[in-house]
Write an enzyme that holds these catalytic residues in place. Structure first.
Site, PDB file in Angstrom:
ATOM      1  N   GLU A 166      93.154 149.302   6.693  1.00 24.25           N
ATOM      2  CA  GLU A 166      92.559 148.029   6.253  1.00 24.25           C
ATOM      3  C   GLU A 166      92.707 147.907   4.739  1.00 24.25           C
ATOM      4  O   GLU A 166      92.820 148.895   4.035  1.00 24.25           O
ATOM      5  CB  GLU A 166      91.070 147.999   6.606  1.00 24.25           C
ATOM      6  CG  GLU A 166      90.751 148.103   8.079  1.00 24.25           C
ATOM      7  CD  GLU A 166      90.942 146.793   8.817  1.00 24.25           C
ATOM      8  OE1 GLU A 166      91.136 145.751   8.163  1.00 24.25           O
ATOM      9  OE2 GLU A 166      90.902 146.811  10.055  1.00 24.25           O
ATOM     10  N   TYR A 201     102.959 149.412   7.910  1.00 21.66           N
ATOM     11  CA  TYR A 201     102.905 148.630   9.152  1.00 21.66           C
ATOM     12  C   TYR A 201     104.301 148.409   9.741  1.00 21.66           C
ATOM     13  O   TYR A 201     104.439 148.111  10.915  1.00 21.66           O
ATOM     14  CB  TYR A 201     102.268 147.277   8.874  1.00 21.66           C
ATOM     15  CG  TYR A 201     100.757 147.268   8.869  1.00 21.66           C
ATOM     16  CD1 TYR A 201     100.038 146.901   9.997  1.00 21.66           C
ATOM     17  CD2 TYR A 201     100.049 147.613   7.722  1.00 21.66           C
ATOM     18  CE1 TYR A 201      98.649 146.878   9.994  1.00 21.66           C
ATOM     19  CE2 TYR A 201      98.659 147.594   7.708  1.00 21.66           C
ATOM     20  CZ  TYR A 201      97.966 147.227   8.852  1.00 21.66           C
ATOM     21  OH  TYR A 201      96.591 147.200   8.849  1.00 21.66           O
ATOM     22  N   SER A 254      93.358 135.216  13.540  1.00 24.67           N
ATOM     23  CA  SER A 254      92.245 135.642  14.399  1.00 24.67           C
ATOM     24  C   SER A 254      90.933 135.560  13.632  1.00 24.67           C
ATOM     25  O   SER A 254      89.879 135.368  14.211  1.00 24.67           O
ATOM     26  CB  SER A 254      92.484 137.065  14.899  1.00 24.67           C
ATOM     27  OG  SER A 254      92.791 137.906  13.816  1.00 24.67           O
ATOM     28  N   ASN A 255      90.992 135.701  12.343  1.00 26.18           N
ATOM     29  CA  ASN A 255      89.779 135.745  11.534  1.00 26.18           C
ATOM     30  C   ASN A 255      89.723 134.517  10.618  1.00 26.18           C
ATOM     31  O   ASN A 255      90.283 134.514   9.527  1.00 26.18           O
ATOM     32  CB  ASN A 255      89.797 137.050  10.723  1.00 26.18           C
ATOM     33  CG  ASN A 255      88.543 137.235   9.902  1.00 26.18           C
ATOM     34  OD1 ASN A 255      87.559 136.493  10.052  1.00 26.18           O
ATOM     35  ND2 ASN A 255      88.569 138.208   9.019  1.00 26.18           N
ATOM     36  N   ARG A 290      93.781 131.659   2.210  1.00 33.27           N
ATOM     37  CA  ARG A 290      94.805 131.258   3.186  1.00 33.27           C
ATOM     38  C   ARG A 290      94.375 130.036   3.996  1.00 33.27           C
ATOM     39  O   ARG A 290      95.197 129.173   4.300  1.00 33.27           O
ATOM     40  CB  ARG A 290      95.193 132.422   4.095  1.00 33.27           C
ATOM     41  CG  ARG A 290      94.066 133.040   4.893  1.00 33.27           C
ATOM     42  CD  ARG A 290      94.576 134.184   5.751  1.00 33.27           C
ATOM     43  NE  ARG A 290      93.497 134.777   6.550  1.00 33.27           N
ATOM     44  CZ  ARG A 290      93.675 135.744   7.425  1.00 33.27           C
ATOM     45  NH1 ARG A 290      94.870 136.255   7.631  1.00 33.27           N
ATOM     46  NH2 ARG A 290      92.656 136.228   8.113  1.00 33.27           N
ATOM     47  N   TYR A 333     107.490 131.340   9.838  1.00 34.37           N
ATOM     48  CA  TYR A 333     106.195 131.890  10.255  1.00 34.37           C
ATOM     49  C   TYR A 333     105.379 132.196   9.004  1.00 34.37           C
ATOM     50  O   TYR A 333     105.876 132.807   8.053  1.00 34.37           O
ATOM     51  CB  TYR A 333     106.370 133.168  11.084  1.00 34.37           C
ATOM     52  CG  TYR A 333     105.029 133.683  11.543  1.00 34.37           C
ATOM     53  CD1 TYR A 333     104.428 133.177  12.692  1.00 34.37           C
ATOM     54  CD2 TYR A 333     104.327 134.629  10.785  1.00 34.37           C
ATOM     55  CE1 TYR A 333     103.167 133.602  13.087  1.00 34.37           C
ATOM     56  CE2 TYR A 333     103.063 135.054  11.176  1.00 34.37           C
ATOM     57  CZ  TYR A 333     102.492 134.533  12.324  1.00 34.37           C
ATOM     58  OH  TYR A 333     101.238 134.944  12.712  1.00 34.37           O
ATOM     59  N   ASN A 358      94.959 138.619   4.943  1.00 34.23           N
ATOM     60  CA  ASN A 358      93.550 138.228   4.843  1.00 34.23           C
ATOM     61  C   ASN A 358      92.969 138.489   3.460  1.00 34.23           C
ATOM     62  O   ASN A 358      91.928 137.946   3.096  1.00 34.23           O
ATOM     63  CB  ASN A 358      92.706 138.916   5.927  1.00 34.23           C
ATOM     64  CG  ASN A 358      92.670 140.434   5.784  1.00 34.23           C
ATOM     65  OD1 ASN A 358      92.902 140.983   4.711  1.00 34.23           O
ATOM     66  ND2 ASN A 358      92.394 141.128   6.877  1.00 34.23           N
ATOM     67  N   TYR A 376      99.578 145.785   0.499  1.00 29.72           N
ATOM     68  CA  TYR A 376      98.918 145.392   1.752  1.00 29.72           C
ATOM     69  C   TYR A 376      99.733 144.289   2.431  1.00 29.72           C
ATOM     70  O   TYR A 376      99.542 143.098   2.213  1.00 29.72           O
ATOM     71  CB  TYR A 376      97.470 144.944   1.500  1.00 29.72           C
ATOM     72  CG  TYR A 376      96.714 144.668   2.788  1.00 29.72           C
ATOM     73  CD1 TYR A 376      96.542 145.664   3.742  1.00 29.72           C
ATOM     74  CD2 TYR A 376      96.194 143.402   3.056  1.00 29.72           C
ATOM     75  CE1 TYR A 376      95.868 145.412   4.930  1.00 29.72           C
ATOM     76  CE2 TYR A 376      95.518 143.140   4.249  1.00 29.72           C
ATOM     77  CZ  TYR A 376      95.363 144.155   5.172  1.00 29.72           C
ATOM     78  OH  TYR A 376      94.705 143.898   6.355  1.00 29.72           O
ATOM     79  N   GLU A 381     101.333 143.662   9.942  1.00 27.94           N
ATOM     80  CA  GLU A 381     102.159 143.264  11.095  1.00 27.94           C
ATOM     81  C   GLU A 381     102.434 141.765  11.093  1.00 27.94           C
ATOM     82  O   GLU A 381     103.353 141.316  11.782  1.00 27.94           O
ATOM     83  CB  GLU A 381     101.500 143.706  12.399  1.00 27.94           C
ATOM     84  CG  GLU A 381     100.366 142.821  12.950  1.00 27.94           C
ATOM     85  CD  GLU A 381      99.091 142.863  12.136  1.00 27.94           C
ATOM     86  OE1 GLU A 381      98.913 143.811  11.350  1.00 27.94           O
ATOM     87  OE2 GLU A 381      98.259 141.938  12.275  1.00 27.94           O
TER      88      GLU A 381
END
Ligand SMILES: *[C@@H]1O[C@H](CO)[C@@H](O)[C@H](O)[C@H]1NC(C)=O
Ligand SMILES: *[C@@H]1O[C@H](CO)[C@@H](O)[C@H](O)[C@H]1NC(C)=O
Length: 357
Positions: A134, A165, A191-192, A199, A237, A242, A248, A251
């Site tokens: 993380e 990753y 997802s978050n 973002r 894409y 995050n 950092y 995936e």
């Protein structure tokens, strides 16, 4: 000639003398053997901690997987050849703690309390490996690790064990890459959903100028086994991290964008940081544009200019993105090699000081 005539020589073959000679020889052999063994003993101990497969094969390096990250079991002892798992034995059996040469602690599974850490005294030759994937923004209570850890493992290049990753590999010869058939413009999976994050705010502006298909978070479904197939139909894409931190890069870039054959539009560390890992002409960075509107008009111009769009795939004649089928297995497999090369003694006073830069 003189020998046969010498009575002394004749006498020397009597059984007592032979017995004494043999005894002396045995004694000498014993002394020599002892000396030899004493000289070799420290060398074989040394080889034990190095890459001497024959020695290790007799006594494996035991690596204790303290917990399966997120409770997801993954195959142990199935290291791909390039990660060289030889001489190591991975186990998740905590009863082997006392004989383990290393214990891998996944930060998320142990950070809440010292009670989550091994409680029995640590054997003197045992290393604790701190594993974390993380970003510092989502990595609480690092201070709990003070003066406990011998080796770090994370996506940061300056970790003791670099566990990214994803990565690219070079083809042996120049290859032709076929761009997947594109029927749609741009996709983003999230997802978050945090309305205050950079973002989400950026997307809020971008969507005024551009058709963006959203996946996840109660929107379009993106089943894991069809992810690549679905995303491959998009030209772009959005690989928006995050939080923004050194190295950092997750995936979102490797699997969602690159492996699927999309052109990544990235938000994360600066462009130069990405260029440590992927070619400069393989991605679009939001920081290259003064505003979301400018980015949108650039993407729309690429959408109309097939030749210019294709330039973003040139690097693929030389490199490819290997699939990440078992990312946990692969990360843990890196520990074996690292232990064989690790410095003899090392304790990290503060992970926090290094990781929260
Ligand atoms: C490419 O090179 C690697 C390393 O030299 C070798 O192991 C592999 O077999 C080669 N692959 C092909 C397709 O030639
Ligand atoms: C690992 O760290 C512990 C805790 O500080 C220390 O006692 C131990 O000697 C270190 N071991 C090695 C092999 O560096």
């Amino acid at each position: 000639m003189g020998q046969a005539q010498n009575p002394e020589t004749d006498k020397s073959v009597n059984p007592v003398k032979i017995f004494l000679l043999i005894s002396l020889q045995i004694l000498l052999s014993f002394i020599l053997f002892t000396m030899y063994y004493r000289r070799e003993a420290p060398a074989s101990t040394k080889a034990d901690s190095q890459d001497d497969v024959t020695v290790i094969a007799k006594e494996p390096i035991i690596i204790l997987v303290w917990s399966f990250p997120f409770g997801q079991r993954f195959p142990l002892n199935q290291c791909p050849q390039q990660f060289d798992g030889s001489g190591c034995l991975y186990t998740a059996d905590r009863t082997l703690y006392s004989s383990a040469h290393a214990v891998v602690l996944f930060h998320r599974d142990v950070y809440t309390s010292k009670k989550q850490l091994p409680q029995t005294p640590r054997p003197s030759n045992q290393r604790w490996v701190w594993f974390n994937n993380e970003s510092p923004s989502h990595c609480p209570n690092l201070a709990i690790m003070n003066n406990l850890i011998n080796l770090t493992m994370s996506y940061r290049v300056d970790s003791d064990i670099f566990a990214p990753y994803g990565w690219i590999e070079k083809h042996n010869t120049t290859m032709h890459f076929t761009i997947p058939t594109k029927t749609k413009l741009a996709a983003w999976a999230i997802s978050n959903w945090n309305p205050n994050s950079r973002r989400v705010k950026y997307y809020g502006e971008l969507k005024n100028y551009l058709q963006i298909d959203m996946y996840g978070y109660g929107r379009r479904n993106l089943p894991r086994n069809r992810q690549s197939e679905i995303l491959s139909t998009y030209k772009f894409y959005f690989a928006f991290e995050n939080s923004i931190h050194v190295d950092y890069i997750t995936e979102k870039l490797w699997d969602n964008a690159l492996y699927s054959g999309c052109v990544p539009v990235v938000m994360g560390p600066p462009r130069e940081n990405y260029e440590r890992f992927i070619p400069r002409d393989s991605f679009i960075h939001v920081d290259d544009f003064a505003s979301p509107q400018e980015l949108a008009s650039y993407l729309l111009s690429l959408d109309k200019d097939e030749e210019k769009y294709k330039q973003y795939f040139n690097w693929r004649s030389e490199y490819y993105v290997p699939p990440q089928d078992n990312p946990w297995t692969v990360s843990y497999c890196r520990v074996c090699k690292a232990l064989k090369e690790a410095p003899p003694y090392r304790t990290i006073a503060s992970i926090e000081k290094w990781f929260k830069d």
